[in-house]
Motif scaffolding. Structure first.
Motif, PDB file in Angstrom:
ATOM      1  N   GLY A   1       0.702  -1.179   0.084  1.00  0.00           N
ATOM      2  CA  GLY A   1       0.054  -0.151  -0.064  1.00  0.00           C
ATOM      3  C   GLY A   1       0.897   1.213   0.167  1.00  0.00           C
ATOM      4  O   GLY A   1       2.223   1.266   0.144  1.00  0.00           O
TER       5      GLY A   1
ATOM      6  N   LEU B   1      -0.927  -4.834  -4.702  1.00  0.00           N
ATOM      7  CA  LEU B   1      -0.627  -5.328  -3.281  1.00  0.00           C
ATOM      8  C   LEU B   1      -0.432  -6.753  -3.347  1.00  0.00           C
ATOM      9  O   LEU B   1      -0.705  -7.417  -4.100  1.00  0.00           O
TER      10      LEU B   1
ATOM     11  N   VAL C   1      -4.109   1.987   1.723  1.00  0.00           N
ATOM     12  CA  VAL C   1      -4.084   2.551   0.290  1.00  0.00           C
ATOM     13  C   VAL C   1      -4.734   4.012   0.408  1.00  0.00           C
ATOM     14  O   VAL C   1      -5.737   4.120   0.812  1.00  0.00           O
TER      15      VAL C   1
END
Length: 114
Positions: free
Chosen positions: A9, A20, A110
């Protein structure tokens, strides 16, 4: 003990991409459906995508066409390639099985912002 360790992230601008990764350990995950979930601030955790051991995938409508889930059965690892990110994708992302086990990792944050 089952563990999920998410990584990858970060902060990205709208329209950008992130990949990811999640390492699952503690049991043989090769036969499980693996999945990515996310939880945005003030919202419930939601399923983003899932993948069977044979590679069959299902995506949430909100990410369809932008995200790609994949897995490496030999490594019990699952990936999420996220493209064309928007601020609405800002969340903590988690991996787990589908249906989810009781154990959750710390997730990876994120942030999509200019």
């Amino acid at each position: 003990q089952v563990q999920f360790v998410e990584s990858g992230g970060g902060l990205v601008q709208p329209g950008g991409s992130l990949r990811l990764s999640c390492a699952a350990s503690g049991t043989d995950f090769s036969s499980y459906i693996l999945a990515w979930y996310r939880q945005a601030p003030g919202r419930q955790r939601e399923l983003v995508a899932r993948i069977t051991r044979f590679g069959s995938v299902i995506y949430a409508d909100s990410v369809k066409g932008r995200f790609i889930i994949s897995r490496d059965n030999s490594m019990s690892t699952v990936f999420l390639q996220m493209n064309s990110l928007t601020p609405e994708d800002t969340a903590v992302y988690y991996c787990n099985t589908f249906p989810a086990m009781a154990y959750w990792g710390k997730g990876t944050l994120v942030i999509v912002s200019s």
